[in-house]
Write an enzyme that holds these catalytic residues in place. Sequence first.
Site, PDB file in Angstrom:
ATOM      1  CE  LYS A 129      34.680 -73.335   4.633  1.00 48.39           C
ATOM      2  NZ  LYS A 129      35.437 -73.964   3.544  1.00 48.39           N
ATOM      3  CG  ASP A 169      35.047 -77.099   5.193  1.00 46.71           C
ATOM      4  OD1 ASP A 169      35.882 -76.866   4.317  1.00 46.71           O
ATOM      5  OD2 ASP A 169      35.353 -77.145   6.406  1.00 46.71           O
TER       6      ASP A 169
HETATM    7  P1  NDP Z   1      36.116 -84.308   6.184  1.00 47.88           P
HETATM    8  O1  NDP Z   1      35.128 -84.041   7.260  1.00 47.88           O
HETATM    9  O2  NDP Z   1      35.711 -85.157   5.043  1.00 47.88           O
HETATM   10  O3  NDP Z   1      37.444 -84.939   6.830  1.00 47.88           O
HETATM   11  C1  NDP Z   1      38.160 -84.294   7.819  1.00 47.88           C
HETATM   12  C2  NDP Z   1      39.235 -85.255   8.306  1.00 47.88           C
HETATM   13  O4  NDP Z   1      40.120 -84.548   9.159  1.00 47.88           O
HETATM   14  C3  NDP Z   1      38.678 -86.423   9.113  1.00 47.88           C
HETATM   15  O5  NDP Z   1      39.453 -87.558   8.859  1.00 47.88           O
HETATM   16  C4  NDP Z   1      38.854 -85.953  10.541  1.00 47.88           C
HETATM   17  O6  NDP Z   1      38.996 -86.996  11.480  1.00 47.88           O
HETATM   18  C5  NDP Z   1      40.173 -85.213  10.425  1.00 47.88           C
HETATM   19  N1  NDP Z   1      40.282 -84.219  11.493  1.00 47.88           N
HETATM   20  C6  NDP Z   1      39.435 -83.190  11.739  1.00 47.88           C
HETATM   21  N2  NDP Z   1      39.867 -82.504  12.809  1.00 47.88           N
HETATM   22  C7  NDP Z   1      41.009 -83.134  13.215  1.00 47.88           C
HETATM   23  C8  NDP Z   1      41.934 -82.904  14.253  1.00 47.88           C
HETATM   24  N3  NDP Z   1      41.774 -81.873  15.108  1.00 47.88           N
HETATM   25  N4  NDP Z   1      43.008 -83.742  14.361  1.00 47.88           N
HETATM   26  C9  NDP Z   1      43.159 -84.771  13.501  1.00 47.88           C
HETATM   27  N5  NDP Z   1      42.321 -85.035  12.500  1.00 47.88           N
HETATM   28  C10 NDP Z   1      41.266 -84.224  12.362  1.00 47.88           C
HETATM   29  O7  NDP Z   1      36.629 -82.872   5.688  1.00 47.88           O
HETATM   30  P2  NDP Z   1      37.290 -82.502   4.298  1.00 47.88           P
HETATM   31  O8  NDP Z   1      38.197 -83.589   3.868  1.00 47.88           O
HETATM   32  O9  NDP Z   1      36.236 -82.009   3.408  1.00 47.88           O
HETATM   33  O10 NDP Z   1      38.153 -81.210   4.712  1.00 47.88           O
HETATM   34  C11 NDP Z   1      39.485 -81.321   5.217  1.00 47.88           C
HETATM   35  C12 NDP Z   1      40.172 -79.980   5.085  1.00 47.88           C
HETATM   36  O11 NDP Z   1      40.191 -79.583   3.703  1.00 47.88           O
HETATM   37  C13 NDP Z   1      39.528 -78.814   5.831  1.00 47.88           C
HETATM   38  O12 NDP Z   1      40.535 -77.920   6.240  1.00 47.88           O
HETATM   39  C14 NDP Z   1      38.667 -78.149   4.751  1.00 47.88           C
HETATM   40  O13 NDP Z   1      38.400 -76.795   5.052  1.00 47.88           O
HETATM   41  C15 NDP Z   1      39.593 -78.296   3.560  1.00 47.88           C
HETATM   42  N6  NDP Z   1      38.947 -78.187   2.251  1.00 47.88           N
HETATM   43  C16 NDP Z   1      37.920 -79.030   1.905  1.00 47.88           C
HETATM   44  C17 NDP Z   1      37.356 -78.929   0.656  1.00 47.88           C
HETATM   45  C18 NDP Z   1      36.302 -79.879   0.179  1.00 47.88           C
HETATM   46  O14 NDP Z   1      35.957 -79.819  -1.014  1.00 47.88           O
HETATM   47  N7  NDP Z   1      35.783 -80.777   1.008  1.00 47.88           N
HETATM   48  C19 NDP Z   1      37.748 -77.878  -0.284  1.00 47.88           C
HETATM   49  C20 NDP Z   1      38.893 -77.097   0.141  1.00 47.88           C
HETATM   50  C21 NDP Z   1      39.427 -77.245   1.391  1.00 47.88           C
HETATM   51  P3  NDP Z   1      37.698 -87.553  12.303  1.00 47.88           P
HETATM   52  O15 NDP Z   1      36.891 -88.270  11.273  1.00 47.88           O
HETATM   53  O16 NDP Z   1      38.289 -88.420  13.357  1.00 47.88           O
HETATM   54  O17 NDP Z   1      36.995 -86.329  12.842  1.00 47.88           O
END
Ligand code: NDP
Length: 448
Positions: A129, A169
């Site tokens: 990572k 991510d």
């Molecule tokens: P994105 O950046 O696309 O989206 C993240 C989302 O989470 C945004 O809506 C963001 O809001 C919100 N967010 C982030 N931090 C906070 C917080 N502290 N409180 C509330 N909302 C928050 O990321 P992904 O969707 O890709 O990833 C989301 C999760 O899934 C992570 O844990 C990642 O490690 C996991 N994951 C992702 C994969 C992938 O293929 N993308 C694969 C496997 C796991 P805002 O826009 O306001 O910051």
Amino acid sequence: MASRETLVAEFMERVAARNTGQDEFLQAVEEVACDVLTIEKANSAYAQAHVFERLTEPDRIIGFRVVWEDDAGQLQINRGWRVQMSNAIGPYKGGLRFHPSVNPSVLKFLAFEQTFKNALTGLPLGGGKGGSDFDPSGRSDREIMRFCQAFMGELAHHIGPDQDVPAGDINVGTREIGYLFGAYKKFAQRFHGALTGKGGSFGGSKMRVEATGYGVLYFTACVLMRRDQQIEGKRIAISGMGNVATHAAEKAISMGATVISLSDSSGVVLAEDGLTSESLEWLRGQKAAGASLDGAPAHLKLDFREGLKPWGLTDAEIAMPCATQNEMNEDDAKNAVESGLKLLVEGANMPLTSGAAQALQDAGVTYAPGKATNAGGVAISGLEMSQNSYRRFLTSEEVDAALKDIMQRIHDTAAAEGRDGDQINYRRGANIAGYRRVADAVCAYGVL
Ligand code: NDP
């Protein structure tokens, strides 16, 4: 043999002494330790090889300075890292995250989780990572490009299709992978699959963008099917509004569920009667434009609540936290239970605090861990690597069928290892199945 509690306490004392202040990493290690230390102790080959302790030390951590110029001509300095956790069963594989909260503890926890998750897919993928403390919010497209190029200037020395293959991510999506891969190609003077999540015109796989969120729903369908239930008609609360959350919502809607929420760091959007494809598109548009989630057209029936999380605001029997680590605390979990929660399926990595996990266990809520449920993304990244190697690309239908198949296999593997009477402990099953596969390889290599 010492009790499980004693084994875990003694082990964690040693790990904590070597990783002072790395709370996220220690939380992730302890969760796995509770399930695998007794397995290791009972297997003399694993025990003599100290497999689990070795897996808590990354093969290496690469840290570097990232200097770039913003639109005002000012120099900006960030930190970048790549944690190469274990390549016991394949090249290091795992995403890149750009967020101010990124630090070595967060990346080590993610790389550690990734090692077991990747093993669980059955594909030849090690765990890694990386990322940066760079905050992309409010940055222009050109600034994002310059940052990605500066970041890759260093990372390019350490990655490659047989070495380490990063993906996206949080805050690293198709646009960022495009800039990163373009820079890699220029620095390395190679066009090969050193990154996944690429655009379709330069080696990306169909369905990679959707894979994590869709996979979460395919896994959920497997859990429900064991109980002769289906997703159709279920009320699902989802947090997050990024890649994983919106694709989980999209698939849930198409399967006939009522998705009652999405959220971001500004608050939650409730949809008491369920999101529709139209309201989901409106939310995506607002996010893409960096606009407020408040003030949706009345016919979309969306209710924005600033600063709140979805848990317990309205009835939901399924919860899918899809935002970030430790987003659901003990009080959130108790609120969700009071609102009818029966099944929690993680979309994000480690979204539950230890207190939240305990509260769900006490309430008898079925818990499906991210290691198993969100593995669809990395699994399709694995297929992207294969497609890049043999230079033949699968159709969306072929990838979707492969994704369903992989999620079913992950479910069945975790269920078989996690069987506890007529109940299934998916956390235990996922941890043990992932551990065994990596442990067998580590033992085969001898002392290295
Ligand atoms: P994105 O950046 O696309 O989206 C993240 C989302 O989470 C945004 O809506 C963001 O809001 C919100 N967010 C982030 N931090 C906070 C917080 N502290 N409180 C509330 N909302 C928050 O990321 P992904 O969707 O890709 O990833 C989301 C999760 O899934 C992570 O844990 C990642 O490690 C996991 N994951 C992702 C994969 C992938 O293929 N993308 C694969 C496997 C796991 P805002 O826009 O306001 O910051």
